[in-house]
Design a protein around this motif. Structure first.
Motif, short mmCIF file in Angstrom:
data_model
loop_
_atom_site.label_atom_id
_atom_site.label_comp_id
_atom_site.label_asym_id
_atom_site.label_seq_id
_atom_site.Cartn_x
_atom_site.Cartn_y
_atom_site.Cartn_z
N LEU A 1 -24.89 34.96 60.00
CA LEU A 1 -24.94 34.17 61.25
C LEU A 1 -25.24 32.84 61.01
O LEU A 1 -26.36 32.63 60.50
N SER A 2 -24.59 31.46 61.51
CA SER A 2 -25.35 30.34 61.06
C SER A 2 -26.45 30.13 62.21
O SER A 2 -26.64 30.92 63.03
N ALA A 3 -27.25 29.16 61.93
CA ALA A 3 -28.48 28.78 62.84
C ALA A 3 -27.89 28.47 63.99
O ALA A 3 -28.55 29.08 65.09
N PRO A 4 -26.97 27.86 64.50
CA PRO A 4 -26.27 27.45 65.79
C PRO A 4 -25.83 28.80 66.41
O PRO A 4 -26.29 29.12 67.70
N GLU A 5 -25.38 29.79 65.70
CA GLU A 5 -24.84 31.10 66.27
C GLU A 5 -26.01 31.74 66.74
O GLU A 5 -26.02 32.46 67.70
N ARG A 6 -26.92 31.97 65.89
CA ARG A 6 -28.26 32.79 66.22
C ARG A 6 -28.89 32.31 67.36
O ARG A 6 -29.18 33.02 68.17
N THR A 7 -28.88 30.79 67.67
CA THR A 7 -29.53 30.37 68.91
C THR A 7 -28.82 30.61 69.94
O THR A 7 -29.18 31.33 70.97
N ARG A 8 -27.39 30.51 69.97
CA ARG A 8 -26.51 30.85 71.09
C ARG A 8 -26.51 32.28 71.53
O ARG A 8 -26.51 32.40 72.77
N LEU A 9 -26.62 33.22 70.60
CA LEU A 9 -26.34 34.52 70.92
C LEU A 9 -27.37 35.10 71.42
O LEU A 9 -27.23 36.38 72.01
N VAL A 10 -28.77 34.60 71.45
CA VAL A 10 -29.88 35.14 72.13
C VAL A 10 -30.31 34.48 73.25
O VAL A 10 -31.26 34.94 73.94
N GLN A 11 -29.44 33.39 73.75
CA GLN A 11 -29.84 32.65 74.88
C GLN A 11 -29.62 33.28 76.01
O GLN A 11 -28.57 34.23 76.10
N ARG A 12 -30.30 33.45 77.04
CA ARG A 12 -30.35 34.25 78.28
C ARG A 12 -28.88 33.76 79.01
O ARG A 12 -28.43 34.52 79.65
N GLY A 13 -28.43 32.42 79.03
CA GLY A 13 -27.45 32.09 79.70
C GLY A 13 -25.97 32.30 79.27
O GLY A 13 -25.05 32.10 79.88
N SER B 1 -32.96 40.74 73.02
CA SER B 1 -33.88 39.35 73.08
C SER B 1 -34.56 39.75 74.51
O SER B 1 -35.81 39.77 74.72
N LYS B 2 -33.81 40.07 75.67
CA LYS B 2 -34.43 40.23 76.87
C LYS B 2 -35.27 41.47 76.67
O LYS B 2 -36.60 41.31 77.22
N PHE B 3 -35.07 42.39 76.28
CA PHE B 3 -35.96 43.90 76.18
C PHE B 3 -37.21 43.49 75.21
O PHE B 3 -38.26 43.83 75.88
#
Length: 219
Positions: A148-160, A181-183
């Motif tokens: 995953l690219s850096a932006p994808e990593r950030t996006r896919l673990v965001q709560r919203g 991420s939530k667990f």
């Protein structure tokens, strides 16, 4: 549900048994995707509704890892993926919640089996690695896929972020990493995504506090 209904309607309009069988298989595949989506939405909703952190206890992480990986071996074998483990030679005790660790690790393995395949036709490998360093215990799931690219990593673990807005609806809803991420947050554990060491791929890592001693027995 609309897609499943359309598959059934089309199958009923045909006269060839071979077409019926083909449509039935597509219905089964669509139902499996829909069921997983519902399970992931429920898991994420439950975690988000948790007002207080769940109690942690000292547990043998190596045993949890071993049992979880064994449950995924038949699926990995059927998919032609080499699923292996590292670091289970010794007992590793951490502070955590067994149900949440099993859920997080299961999601990471599932994610790797779905998306962690190399594009060049090379053998697919998924490794679950357990290690200890600098006062932390790390549990990693490493694949040799595209990563995953850096932006994808950030996006896919965001709560919203939800799967209905992702580009992964063909196989899943993109909720797996958000659930992990939530667990981790609920257990006060760490969670990070990075590049697989030594080559292409994704390395998803959970970090736990080591349990230096078993909790005192309740009176």
């Amino acid at each position: 549900l609309a897609g499943i209904r359309a598959l059934a309607d089309y199958g009923l309009s045909q006269q060839e048994p071979a077409l019926w069988r083909e449509q039935l298989q597509r219905i089964l595949d669509s139902e499996a995707r829909a069921s997983r989506l519902v399970e992931q939405l429920l898991a994420l909703a439950l975690a988000e509704e948790t007002a207080v952190q769940v109690p942690s206890e000292a547990l043998a992480l190596d045993e949890v890892v071993r049992e979880t990986v064994l449950r995924y071996l038949p699926r990995a074998d059927a998919a032609g993926v080499d699923l292996g483990v590292q670091g289970l030679e010794h007992t590793v005790r951490v502070l955590g919640n067994q149900a949440l660790i099993e859920g997080a690790l299961g999601n990471l393995i599932d994610n790797a089996l779905r998306y962690g395949r190399p594009a060049s036709g090379q053998p697919a490998r998924v490794t679950v690695a357990l290690s200890s360093a600098q006062g932390e215990v790390s549990l990693s799931v490493i694949d040799n896929g595209p990563g995953l690219s850096a932006p994808e990593r950030t996006r896919l673990v965001q709560r919203g972020v939800r799967g209905v807005r992702s580009d992964r609806l063909g196989q899943g809803a993109g909720l797996g990493l958000a659930i992990v991420s939530k667990f981790a947050q609920v257990m006060q554990a760490g969670f990070a995504l990075g590049d697989a060491p030594g080559g292409p791929g994704l390395c998803a890592t959970l970090t736990f506090q080591p349990a230096t001693a078993a909790p005192a027995p309740m009176a």
